[in-house]
Design a protein around this motif. Sequence first.
Motif, PDB file in Angstrom:
ATOM      1  N   GLY A 193     -15.900   8.558 -14.483  1.00 51.79           N
ATOM      2  CA  GLY A 193     -14.927   8.432 -15.567  1.00 51.79           C
ATOM      3  C   GLY A 193     -14.636   6.991 -15.915  1.00 51.79           C
ATOM      4  O   GLY A 193     -15.305   6.060 -15.453  1.00 51.79           O
ATOM      5  N   ASP A 194     -13.585   6.823 -16.714  1.00 53.37           N
ATOM      6  CA  ASP A 194     -13.277   5.507 -17.272  1.00 53.37           C
ATOM      7  C   ASP A 194     -12.124   4.789 -16.586  1.00 53.37           C
ATOM      8  O   ASP A 194     -11.874   3.622 -16.870  1.00 53.37           O
ATOM      9  N   ASP A 195     -11.388   5.478 -15.740  1.00 56.64           N
ATOM     10  CA  ASP A 195     -10.210   4.883 -15.110  1.00 56.64           C
ATOM     11  C   ASP A 195     -10.311   4.948 -13.593  1.00 56.64           C
ATOM     12  O   ASP A 195     -10.816   5.925 -13.035  1.00 56.64           O
ATOM     13  N   ILE A 196      -9.780   3.921 -12.944  1.00 59.45           N
ATOM     14  CA  ILE A 196      -9.761   3.889 -11.481  1.00 59.45           C
ATOM     15  C   ILE A 196      -8.634   4.801 -11.011  1.00 59.45           C
ATOM     16  O   ILE A 196      -7.475   4.598 -11.389  1.00 59.45           O
ATOM     17  N   PRO A 197      -8.949   5.804 -10.190  1.00 63.68           N
ATOM     18  CA  PRO A 197      -7.892   6.689  -9.690  1.00 63.68           C
ATOM     19  C   PRO A 197      -6.927   5.946  -8.766  1.00 63.68           C
ATOM     20  O   PRO A 197      -7.341   5.078  -7.988  1.00 63.68           O
ATOM     21  N   GLU A 198      -5.659   6.276  -8.871  1.00 62.96           N
ATOM     22  CA  GLU A 198      -4.641   5.653  -8.032  1.00 62.96           C
ATOM     23  C   GLU A 198      -4.949   5.853  -6.553  1.00 62.96           C
ATOM     24  O   GLU A 198      -4.735   4.943  -5.743  1.00 62.96           O
ATOM     25  N   TYR A 199      -5.461   7.034  -6.179  1.00 65.88           N
ATOM     26  CA  TYR A 199      -5.748   7.280  -4.762  1.00 65.88           C
ATOM     27  C   TYR A 199      -6.755   6.266  -4.212  1.00 65.88           C
ATOM     28  O   TYR A 199      -6.682   5.876  -3.057  1.00 65.88           O
ATOM     29  N   LEU A 200      -7.689   5.835  -5.051  1.00 66.65           N
ATOM     30  CA  LEU A 200      -8.717   4.901  -4.599  1.00 66.65           C
ATOM     31  C   LEU A 200      -8.113   3.510  -4.354  1.00 66.65           C
ATOM     32  O   LEU A 200      -8.376   2.892  -3.320  1.00 66.65           O
ATOM     33  N   ILE A 201      -7.307   3.058  -5.299  1.00 65.90           N
ATOM     34  CA  ILE A 201      -6.657   1.761  -5.126  1.00 65.90           C
ATOM     35  C   ILE A 201      -5.767   1.782  -3.884  1.00 65.90           C
ATOM     36  O   ILE A 201      -5.833   0.892  -3.034  1.00 65.90           O
ATOM     37  N   SER A 202      -4.948   2.815  -3.765  1.00 64.59           N
ATOM     38  CA  SER A 202      -4.026   2.913  -2.626  1.00 64.59           C
ATOM     39  C   SER A 202      -4.765   3.062  -1.303  1.00 64.59           C
ATOM     40  O   SER A 202      -4.324   2.546  -0.275  1.00 64.59           O
ATOM     41  N   GLY A 203      -5.894   3.749  -1.321  1.00 66.46           N
ATOM     42  CA  GLY A 203      -6.699   3.911  -0.101  1.00 66.46           C
ATOM     43  C   GLY A 203      -7.272   2.579   0.372  1.00 66.46           C
ATOM     44  O   GLY A 203      -7.274   2.285   1.573  1.00 66.46           O
ATOM     45  N   ILE A 204      -7.738   1.776  -0.567  1.00 67.14           N
ATOM     46  CA  ILE A 204      -8.263   0.456  -0.209  1.00 67.14           C
ATOM     47  C   ILE A 204      -7.118  -0.444   0.255  1.00 67.14           C
ATOM     48  O   ILE A 204      -7.268  -1.198   1.216  1.00 67.14           O
ATOM     49  N   GLU A 205      -5.961  -0.341  -0.389  1.00 69.43           N
ATOM     50  CA  GLU A 205      -4.794  -1.108   0.054  1.00 69.43           C
ATOM     51  C   GLU A 205      -4.389  -0.709   1.470  1.00 69.43           C
ATOM     52  O   GLU A 205      -4.053  -1.569   2.292  1.00 69.43           O
ATOM     53  N   LYS A 206      -4.437   0.589   1.755  1.00 78.68           N
ATOM     54  CA  LYS A 206      -4.083   1.055   3.096  1.00 78.68           C
ATOM     55  C   LYS A 206      -5.038   0.471   4.133  1.00 78.68           C
ATOM     56  O   LYS A 206      -4.619   0.014   5.202  1.00 78.68           O
ATOM     57  N   LEU A 207      -6.331   0.495   3.823  1.00 81.99           N
ATOM     58  CA  LEU A 207      -7.320  -0.079   4.727  1.00 81.99           C
ATOM     59  C   LEU A 207      -7.061  -1.573   4.911  1.00 81.99           C
ATOM     60  O   LEU A 207      -7.074  -2.076   6.032  1.00 81.99           O
ATOM     61  N   ALA A 208      -6.810  -2.272   3.812  1.00 82.50           N
ATOM     62  CA  ALA A 208      -6.546  -3.714   3.874  1.00 82.50           C
ATOM     63  C   ALA A 208      -5.309  -4.002   4.721  1.00 82.50           C
ATOM     64  O   ALA A 208      -5.317  -4.910   5.559  1.00 82.50           O
ATOM     65  N   ASP A 209      -4.258  -3.226   4.540  1.00 85.20           N
ATOM     66  CA  ASP A 209      -3.018  -3.422   5.295  1.00 85.20           C
ATOM     67  C   ASP A 209      -3.193  -3.132   6.780  1.00 85.20           C
ATOM     68  O   ASP A 209      -2.472  -3.676   7.609  1.00 85.20           O
ATOM     69  N   SER A 210      -4.183  -2.291   7.110  1.00 86.04           N
ATOM     70  CA  SER A 210      -4.438  -1.985   8.521  1.00 86.04           C
ATOM     71  C   SER A 210      -5.134  -3.146   9.230  1.00 86.04           C
ATOM     72  O   SER A 210      -5.188  -3.187  10.451  1.00 86.04           O
ATOM     73  N   GLY A 211      -5.700  -4.053   8.426  1.00 78.86           N
ATOM     74  CA  GLY A 211      -6.411  -5.191   9.000  1.00 78.86           C
ATOM     75  C   GLY A 211      -7.871  -4.915   9.299  1.00 78.86           C
ATOM     76  O   GLY A 211      -8.575  -5.773   9.831  1.00 78.86           O
ATOM     77  N   TYR A 212      -8.369  -3.711   8.945  1.00 80.04           N
ATOM     78  CA  TYR A 212      -9.775  -3.406   9.201  1.00 80.04           C
ATOM     79  C   TYR A 212     -10.648  -4.141   8.171  1.00 80.04           C
ATOM     80  O   TYR A 212     -10.463  -3.978   6.969  1.00 80.04           O
ATOM     81  N   PRO A 213     -11.610  -4.941   8.614  1.00 76.65           N
ATOM     82  CA  PRO A 213     -12.469  -5.678   7.685  1.00 76.65           C
ATOM     83  C   PRO A 213     -13.659  -4.841   7.220  1.00 76.65           C
ATOM     84  O   PRO A 213     -14.371  -4.252   8.029  1.00 76.65           O
ATOM     85  N   ALA A 214     -13.850  -4.765   5.908  1.00 77.13           N
ATOM     86  CA  ALA A 214     -14.997  -4.030   5.362  1.00 77.13           C
ATOM     87  C   ALA A 214     -15.423  -4.678   4.052  1.00 77.13           C
ATOM     88  O   ALA A 214     -14.592  -5.140   3.276  1.00 77.13           O
ATOM     89  N   LYS A 215     -16.719  -4.698   3.829  1.00 81.87           N
ATOM     90  CA  LYS A 215     -17.281  -5.258   2.596  1.00 81.87           C
ATOM     91  C   LYS A 215     -17.358  -4.142   1.555  1.00 81.87           C
ATOM     92  O   LYS A 215     -18.301  -3.355   1.528  1.00 81.87           O
TER      93      LYS A 215
END
Length: 151
Positions: free
Chosen positions: A73-95
């Motif tokens: 689709g044309d829009d980034i789903p909120e769940y995807l942004i929030s999921g990446i933010e959750k991972l980032a906040d956990s401190g887990y490093p991923a490319k």
Amino acid sequence: MGHNAQDEKATSDFMDAGAIRLGFDAHENQWMVETWICPEHLNSEDPVDLVARAIEASDRLVPNLTICLKVEGDDIPEYLISGIEKLADSGYPAKVIVVCGDYSTHKPGNLLSNRLIQAVAKCNPGGMLWHPIAKIGVHGPTRQILPQAAP
């Protein structure tokens, strides 16, 4: 910590919720990329957690992996942004690189939203990853606010 049964479950749960795993590709004998198709909605009570766990599980499977999340689709789903933010906040490093049409979280080319770029940048452990649109190795995004942003 290596890939384990919890990681297999995370991957399976992500697919059961509607994500499509396209698999692994090697590029220029240097970058291994796993690509996931992310639908507009995931069939889950906690899609944010599914995204974070699936990215982490993929990263543990293959060293120095680029995880490409392609949005349907044309829009980034909120769940995807929030999921990446959750991972980032956990401190887990991923490319991680997110792609939506001709836009992505990494230069060169058209960039996605600053919020998404910031989350991806916070996850980035450093080094280079594969850019699926530009077809080159690139550095991760910086955590600065970038002037050009879209979807």
